[in-house]
Scaffold this motif. Structure first.
Motif, PDB file in Angstrom:
ATOM      1  N   THR A 107       4.535  24.881  17.095  1.00 44.02           N
ATOM      2  CA  THR A 107       3.445  23.501  17.894  1.00 44.02           C
ATOM      3  C   THR A 107       3.124  22.179  16.692  1.00 44.02           C
ATOM      4  OG1 THR A 107       1.785  25.175  15.854  1.00 44.02           O
ATOM      5  CG2 THR A 107       1.068  25.532  18.469  1.00 44.02           C
ATOM      6  N   VAL A 108       2.144  21.234  18.111  1.00 46.89           N
ATOM      7  CA  VAL A 108       2.783  19.612  17.226  1.00 46.89           C
ATOM      8  C   VAL A 108       1.769  19.389  17.091  1.00 46.89           C
ATOM      9  CG1 VAL A 108       3.474  17.932  17.428  1.00 46.89           C
ATOM     10  CG2 VAL A 108       4.664  19.677  18.543  1.00 46.89           C
ATOM     11  N   THR A 109       0.516  18.947  16.169  1.00 42.07           N
ATOM     12  CA  THR A 109      -0.401  18.573  15.482  1.00 42.07           C
ATOM     13  C   THR A 109      -0.298  16.950  15.542  1.00 42.07           C
ATOM     14  OG1 THR A 109      -1.635  21.201  14.970  1.00 42.07           O
ATOM     15  CG2 THR A 109      -2.493  18.232  14.069  1.00 42.07           C
ATOM     16  N   CYS A 110      -1.045  15.652  15.281  1.00 42.05           N
ATOM     17  CA  CYS A 110      -0.987  15.144  14.828  1.00 42.05           C
ATOM     18  C   CYS A 110      -2.810  14.577  14.482  1.00 42.05           C
ATOM     19  CB  CYS A 110      -0.668  13.761  15.879  1.00 42.05           C
ATOM     20  SG  CYS A 110       0.509  13.584  16.776  1.00 42.05           S
ATOM     21  N   ASP A 111      -2.090  14.422  13.014  1.00 35.97           N
ATOM     22  CA  ASP A 111      -3.538  13.911  11.944  1.00 35.97           C
ATOM     23  C   ASP A 111      -3.267  12.165  11.820  1.00 35.97           C
ATOM     24  OD1 ASP A 111      -4.797  14.234   9.316  1.00 35.97           O
ATOM     25  OD2 ASP A 111      -5.624  15.213   9.908  1.00 35.97           O
ATOM     26  N   PHE A 112      -4.143  11.610  11.635  1.00 28.23           N
ATOM     27  CA  PHE A 112      -4.254  10.084  11.692  1.00 28.23           C
ATOM     28  C   PHE A 112      -4.819   9.043  10.161  1.00 28.23           C
ATOM     29  CE2 PHE A 112      -3.122   9.951  15.948  1.00 28.23           C
ATOM     30  CZ  PHE A 112      -3.272  11.300  16.743  1.00 28.23           C
ATOM     31  N   GLY A 113      -4.356   9.028   9.929  1.00 24.44           N
ATOM     32  CA  GLY A 113      -4.866   8.537   8.049  1.00 24.44           C
ATOM     33  C   GLY A 113      -5.916   6.987   9.173  1.00 24.44           C
ATOM     34  N   THR A 165      -6.230  -0.012  -7.347  1.00 26.65           N
ATOM     35  CA  THR A 165      -6.874   0.702  -7.327  1.00 26.65           C
ATOM     36  C   THR A 165      -6.472   2.276  -5.611  1.00 26.65           C
ATOM     37  OG1 THR A 165      -7.858  -0.158  -5.290  1.00 26.65           O
ATOM     38  CG2 THR A 165      -8.857  -1.049  -6.933  1.00 26.65           C
ATOM     39  N   LEU A 166      -7.594   3.466  -5.895  1.00 31.04           N
ATOM     40  CA  LEU A 166      -6.983   4.713  -5.285  1.00 31.04           C
ATOM     41  C   LEU A 166      -8.101   5.274  -4.377  1.00 31.04           C
ATOM     42  CD1 LEU A 166      -5.130   6.640  -4.780  1.00 31.04           C
ATOM     43  CD2 LEU A 166      -5.651   7.976  -6.697  1.00 31.04           C
ATOM     44  N   LYS A 167      -8.122   5.179  -3.354  1.00 27.32           N
ATOM     45  CA  LYS A 167      -9.297   5.395  -2.579  1.00 27.32           C
ATOM     46  C   LYS A 167      -8.398   6.905  -1.631  1.00 27.32           C
ATOM     47  CE  LYS A 167     -10.414   1.071  -1.331  1.00 27.32           C
ATOM     48  NZ  LYS A 167     -11.159  -0.013  -0.359  1.00 27.32           N
ATOM     49  N   LYS A 168      -9.541   7.742  -1.544  1.00 22.52           N
ATOM     50  CA  LYS A 168      -9.739   8.310  -1.456  1.00 22.52           C
ATOM     51  C   LYS A 168     -10.805   9.409  -0.178  1.00 22.52           C
ATOM     52  CE  LYS A 168      -7.326  10.910  -5.117  1.00 22.52           C
ATOM     53  NZ  LYS A 168      -7.688  12.282  -5.922  1.00 22.52           N
ATOM     54  N   SER A 169     -10.310   9.815   0.672  1.00 19.18           N
ATOM     55  CA  SER A 169     -11.045  10.266   2.088  1.00 19.18           C
ATOM     56  C   SER A 169     -11.480  11.477   1.425  1.00 19.18           C
ATOM     57  CB  SER A 169     -10.177  11.091   3.311  1.00 19.18           C
ATOM     58  OG  SER A 169      -9.258  11.671   3.453  1.00 19.18           O
ATOM     59  N   GLN A 222       0.698  -1.173   0.110  1.00 18.96           N
ATOM     60  CA  GLN A 222      -0.006  -0.007  -0.205  1.00 18.96           C
ATOM     61  C   GLN A 222       1.012   1.033   0.114  1.00 18.96           C
ATOM     62  OE1 GLN A 222      -2.600   0.061   3.614  1.00 18.96           O
ATOM     63  NE2 GLN A 222      -3.830  -1.304   2.434  1.00 18.96           N
ATOM     64  N   VAL A 223       0.604   1.856  -0.635  1.00 13.54           N
ATOM     65  CA  VAL A 223       1.165   3.471  -0.568  1.00 13.54           C
ATOM     66  C   VAL A 223      -0.015   4.265   0.040  1.00 13.54           C
ATOM     67  CG1 VAL A 223       2.330   5.117  -1.701  1.00 13.54           C
ATOM     68  CG2 VAL A 223       2.630   2.883  -2.765  1.00 13.54           C
ATOM     69  N   LEU A 224       0.345   5.989   1.074  1.00 12.69           N
ATOM     70  CA  LEU A 224      -0.308   5.926   1.551  1.00 12.69           C
ATOM     71  C   LEU A 224       0.011   7.714   1.217  1.00 12.69           C
ATOM     72  CD1 LEU A 224      -2.718   7.038   4.091  1.00 12.69           C
ATOM     73  CD2 LEU A 224      -0.904   7.023   5.836  1.00 12.69           C
ATOM     74  N   ALA A 244      -6.190  12.141   2.615  1.00 13.80           N
ATOM     75  CA  ALA A 244      -5.617  11.479   2.513  1.00 13.80           C
ATOM     76  C   ALA A 244      -5.766  10.271   0.943  1.00 13.80           C
ATOM     77  CB  ALA A 244      -5.289  10.499   3.650  1.00 13.80           C
ATOM     78  N   SER A 245      -5.417   9.557   0.629  1.00 15.50           N
ATOM     79  CA  SER A 245      -5.306   9.085  -0.673  1.00 15.50           C
ATOM     80  C   SER A 245      -4.464   6.879   0.020  1.00 15.50           C
ATOM     81  CB  SER A 245      -5.287   9.083  -1.372  1.00 15.50           C
ATOM     82  OG  SER A 245      -5.456  10.078  -2.278  1.00 15.50           O
ATOM     83  N   VAL A 246      -4.915   5.902  -0.079  1.00 10.11           N
ATOM     84  CA  VAL A 246      -4.683   5.179  -0.192  1.00 10.11           C
ATOM     85  C   VAL A 246      -4.268   4.200  -1.415  1.00 10.11           C
ATOM     86  CG1 VAL A 246      -4.424   2.595   1.076  1.00 10.11           C
ATOM     87  CG2 VAL A 246      -5.375   5.256   2.688  1.00 10.11           C
ATOM     88  N   TYR A 247      -3.353   3.802  -1.805  1.00  8.91           N
ATOM     89  CA  TYR A 247      -3.490   3.072  -3.391  1.00  8.91           C
ATOM     90  C   TYR A 247      -2.910   1.793  -2.759  1.00  8.91           C
ATOM     91  CZ  TYR A 247      -1.435   1.675  -8.145  1.00  8.91           C
ATOM     92  OH  TYR A 247      -1.054   0.846  -8.747  1.00  8.91           O
TER      93      TYR A 247
END
Length: 201
Positions: free
Chosen positions: A195-201, A160-164, A137-139, A151-154
């Motif tokens: 500042t630090v921000t974490c984004d969860f895929g 297949t390529l899925k986009k959020s 997978q490629v994120l 975010a997209s997952v290939y």
């Protein structure tokens, strides 16, 4: 008689020589890789670098020599964006997913190659790509300063390529630095406000 033979031999035999002012300029070979942009340090002591000249190389830490190197495509949209390790392999991403390649760490031989489909080059957005070789997978995270994150997952197996849906990120600026800390976690640091921000895929 011997001296005459030596003179005749030198006259009719090809010879190579240097002028005194050329010593040290033309009588050596130096392998350069360029300014290092990305580094992967293997647990076994191997160090792989990707440079601004789009050179991928394995360096010998003991004597500084280049064990192997690969010259990658050069162009304004083909810079190496990421370099990551996966067991005895290293994976490079170029040109916002135009080239995704897996290399054998020991020999430098390319094992496989793929690309992200339907991925237009947009210089106004910031793109981060993480490859999970085990899952094939490629994120891909596309970030627009002042806009949002998508975010997209290939899936390399299925193609297949899925986009959020696009998520708002008003804190994102051109000075924000984001890096993957795992396959599904992206950490961003804003240097001005610290500042630090974490984004969860």
């Amino acid at each position: 008689m011997i001296s005459l033979l030596i003179v005749l031999f030198c006259m009719f035999h090809d010879s190579l020589s240097l002028y005194e002012d050329q010593i040290g300029k033309f009588d050596w070979k130096l392998e350069l890789v360029g300014e290092v942009n990305h580094v992967h340090y293997d647990e076994s002591g191997k160090i792989v670098v990707a440079t601004e000249k789009n050179v991928l190389a394995l360096l010998n830490l003991r004597n500084g020599s280049v064990a192997w190197r690969q010259l990658l495509e050069k162009g304004p949209h083909e810079k190496v964006q990421s370099l990551q390790g996966h067991f005895q392999d290293v994976i490079t991403v170029q040109g916002r997913g135009k080239f995704i390649r897996c290399w054998d760490l020991t020999s430098g031989v390319m094992k496989w190659e793929t690309f992200l489909p339907n991925n237009p080059i947009d210089s106004s957005s910031i793109m981060k790509i993480h490859v999970a070789a085990a899952n094939k997978q490629v994120l891909l995270v596309d970030m627009q300063p002042g806009g949002g994150i998508q975010a997209s997952v290939y899936n390399m197996r299925e193609g297949t390529l899925k986009k959020s849906p696009k998520a708002p990120a008003p804190w994102l600026t051109e000075l924000t630095s984001c890096e993957f800390v795992s396959h599904k976690h992206l950490a961003c640091v804003e240097s001005v406000t610290r500042t630090v921000t974490c984004d969860f895929g």
